[in-house]
Design a protein around this motif. Structure first.
Motif: not given
Ligand code: ADP
Length: 273
Positions: A37-44, A211-220
């Motif tokens: 996988e090519y995962v992007v973890i996005l978050g401020h 990416a092949s997959r995007v994960i958005v992280l917010d406030d943990g």
């Protein structure tokens, strides 16, 4: 479908300050990553991305729950070296990752610490520099290189350890647009051509489209997880997490808020009268 190489079950993490007070920065994370996988973890900033990455190669261990990478529970200290051979990280500032005075010595640092000697060491160093297209800089000093080139050397150093998963923790954040493009191209090459599983942590929304997959992280917490198509299908929602919004998207929202109606057949006249 390919196997899970990373699995987090009910993982939480709290930092403890000088007074012993605990701040929970990751809350009940459940996540699996599959081989390739090519995962992007996005978050401020401050959303918990770096903390999540550090859990994957045992820089920290979870306050609650379990992290298992390549069949190794990160609570098992005796398996730390094996874990780190599989999971390598590239950080934001290449200057902190380059330790030797000459490029090729720097790339040799990791494998020689693992006991690899010439001629195998020489081959590994040459191949790693080739992979990042930096062979002709082998005898240069890292300080003579541009930001993007230094980051490529940091990547070569990581490749020399032959990891199966590479985590890029804001690895493009300090680079100019040319350097950023170089590194994003490199990440793509490592994933598509060398089959290395990639996690790219960023607050730049644009990088997520690669990416092949995007994960958005917010406030943990994981707020969104899916293909770029799924995650970006609700633009209003994704922009509500305080991410860097590309200028074109800002324009879209500004026009929309002024009542501009977009439709597939919207045509811009080439020669307005
Ligand atoms: P991100 O990578 O998304 O910017 P981090 O994982 O670095 O987020 O940080 C998440 C939260 O944890 C932030 O509120 C940050 O201030 C806090 N934090 C990070 N590192 C430490 C630390 N060593 N001690 C205490 N708090 C920390």
């Amino acid at each position: 479908m390919s196997e899970n190489i990373v699995s987090l079950k009910n993982v939480s993490y709290s930092y403890t300050d000088y007074d012993g007070a605990e701040t929970r920065v990751l809350k009940n994370i459940n996540l699996s990553i599959k081989k390739g996988e090519y995962v992007v973890i996005l978050g401020h900033n401050g959303s918990g991305k770096s903390t999540l990455c550090k859990l994957l190669n045992r820089i920290i261990i979870p306050s609650d729950g379990d992290v298992v990478c390549f069949g190794i529970n990160t609570r098992d200290e005796s398996k730390e070296l094996e874990l780190r051979k599989n999971v390598q990280m590239v950080f934001q500032n290449p200057d902190n990752q380059l330790v030797e005075a000459i490029v090729e010595e720097d790339v040799a640092f990791g494998p020689s610490n693992l006991g690899i000697k010439n001629p195998e060491l020489r081959n590994i160093v040459d191949k790693s520099l080739e992979d990042v297209e930096m062979s002709k800089y082998a005898l240069k000093a890292p300080h003579e290189l541009s930001g993007g080139q230094k980051q490529r050397i940091a990547i070569a150093g990581v490749l020399a350890i032959k990891p199966k998963l590479i985590i890029f923790d804001e690895a493009t954040a300090m680079l100019d647009p040319i350097g950023r493009k170089e590194i994003l191209g490199e990440i793509d090459y490592l994933n598509k051509k060398k089959g290395i599983t990639v996690v790219n942590v960023t607050h730049h929304m644009k990088e997520a489209t690669l990416a092949s997959r995007v994960i958005v992280l917010d406030d943990g917490e994981i707020k969104l997880d899916g293909s770029p198509r799924e995650v970006f299908s609700n633009l209003e929602k994704i922009t509500s997490f305080g991410l860097d919004v590309p200028q074109s998207l800002e324009l879209y929202f500004n026009l929309k808020s002024r009542g501009f109606k977009f439709s597939n057949d919207t045509k811009v006249p080439l020669n307005p009268q």
